[in-house]
Design a protein around this motif. Structure first.
Motif, PDB file in Angstrom:
ATOM      1  N   ILE A  97       0.730  -1.212   0.067  1.00  0.00           N
ATOM      2  CA  ILE A  97       0.075  -0.093  -0.012  1.00  0.00           C
ATOM      3  C   ILE A  97       0.962   1.311  -0.029  1.00  0.00           C
ATOM      4  O   ILE A  97       1.779   1.342   0.868  1.00  0.00           O
ATOM      5  N   LYS A  98       0.781   1.994  -1.037  1.00  0.00           N
ATOM      6  CA  LYS A  98       1.599   2.997  -1.144  1.00  0.00           C
ATOM      7  C   LYS A  98       0.905   4.317  -0.495  1.00  0.00           C
ATOM      8  O   LYS A  98      -0.065   4.434  -0.500  1.00  0.00           O
ATOM      9  N   ILE A 122       3.478   0.522   2.880  1.00  0.00           N
ATOM     10  CA  ILE A 122       3.099  -0.076   4.256  1.00  0.00           C
ATOM     11  C   ILE A 122       2.687  -1.541   3.779  1.00  0.00           C
ATOM     12  O   ILE A 122       2.105  -1.863   2.619  1.00  0.00           O
ATOM     13  N   ALA A 123       2.949  -2.750   4.545  1.00  0.00           N
ATOM     14  CA  ALA A 123       2.295  -4.043   4.091  1.00  0.00           C
ATOM     15  C   ALA A 123       2.263  -4.804   5.305  1.00  0.00           C
ATOM     16  O   ALA A 123       3.057  -4.471   6.345  1.00  0.00           O
ATOM     17  N   VAL A 171       4.031   7.485   9.111  1.00  0.00           N
ATOM     18  CA  VAL A 171       3.931   5.948   8.814  1.00  0.00           C
ATOM     19  C   VAL A 171       2.995   5.384   9.899  1.00  0.00           C
ATOM     20  O   VAL A 171       2.085   4.680   9.494  1.00  0.00           O
ATOM     21  N   HIS A 172       3.144   5.787  11.335  1.00  0.00           N
ATOM     22  CA  HIS A 172       2.152   5.105  12.311  1.00  0.00           C
ATOM     23  C   HIS A 172       0.868   5.290  12.016  1.00  0.00           C
ATOM     24  O   HIS A 172      -0.240   4.475  11.866  1.00  0.00           O
ATOM     25  N   ASP A 173       0.574   6.548  11.662  1.00  0.00           N
ATOM     26  CA  ASP A 173      -0.735   6.933  11.343  1.00  0.00           C
ATOM     27  C   ASP A 173      -1.251   6.208  10.050  1.00  0.00           C
ATOM     28  O   ASP A 173      -2.585   5.907  10.118  1.00  0.00           O
ATOM     29  N   LYS A 178      -4.936   3.150   7.008  1.00  0.00           N
ATOM     30  CA  LYS A 178      -4.934   2.083   5.855  1.00  0.00           C
ATOM     31  C   LYS A 178      -4.676   0.645   6.164  1.00  0.00           C
ATOM     32  O   LYS A 178      -5.099  -0.098   5.136  1.00  0.00           O
ATOM     33  N   GLY A 179      -3.843   0.333   6.953  1.00  0.00           N
ATOM     34  CA  GLY A 179      -3.243  -0.947   7.287  1.00  0.00           C
ATOM     35  C   GLY A 179      -4.558  -1.524   8.204  1.00  0.00           C
ATOM     36  O   GLY A 179      -5.184  -2.651   7.997  1.00  0.00           O
TER      37      GLY A 179
END
Length: 184
Positions: A97-98, A122-123, A171-173, A178-179
């Protein structure tokens, strides 16, 4: 390892020229990289301990997987290649996921001029840590940390870099949004 990479303008547009990574770092030429952050369903983040021989940030706990995009290589193919090389995981492109592209400029004390555009993904890591195999030439270790480490404001010795705190928080957010499909 010195590799051939595409050179970009300061706006991130391909120039049509290539150079060795060492040349780009010596002259401060912009180029592209991939960052892949792996998280787990139980809210952990995979970090890698950079090889102690690395020219920048040696021995530092850092991004799950990161690397330079080779000349003529697509962003997603590069992400897949780097993931397989560094942690031995084969992943499908649609599992990545970009979450953005980040302009990064750092002049290191050793003379390396890192002018990069990070394509950040992220993945979800869906297999046990024990199933992964690290690339010993690049990575000293991998470990799962609590996801909250990305927002930690304490000065944690050898874990991430305080000057990139805003990046880690984003990145955390994004992992939460999204994750996990939850609010941060």
């Amino acid at each position: 390892m010195d590799e051939l990479i595409d050179i970009l303008t300061p706006e991130g547009i391909p120039t049509g020229t290539t150079a060795l990574k060492s040349e780009a770092h010596a002259h401060g030429w912009f180029h592209a990289t991939v960052h892949i952050w792996f998280y787990t369903a139980d809210k952990k983040i995979l970090l890698q301990k950079r090889g102690s021989h690395k020219k920048v940030f040696p021995g530092l706990w850092d991004i799950s997987v990161a690397g330079h995009i080779g000349a003529g290589e697509s962003i997603l193919n590069s992400a897949q290649r780097e993931i397989f090389e560094e942690i031995g995981l084969e992943i499908h492109q649609n599992d990545l996921i970009k979450i953005g592209t980040r302009k990064h400029q750092v002049a290191h004390e050793n003379g390396i001029l890192d002018n990069e555009f990070h394509h950040v993904f992220i993945a979800e890591l869906k297999i046990p840590l024990s199933s992964l195999s690290i690339q010993k030439e690049e990575v000293d270790a991998i470990e799962l940390f609590d996801l909250s480490i990305l927002k930690d404001t304490k000065n944690l010795e050898n874990v991430l870099l305080p000057r990139f705190h805003d990046y880690y928080c984003s990145v955390h957010d994004e992992i939460y949004l999204k994750g996990f499909h939850l609010e941060a």
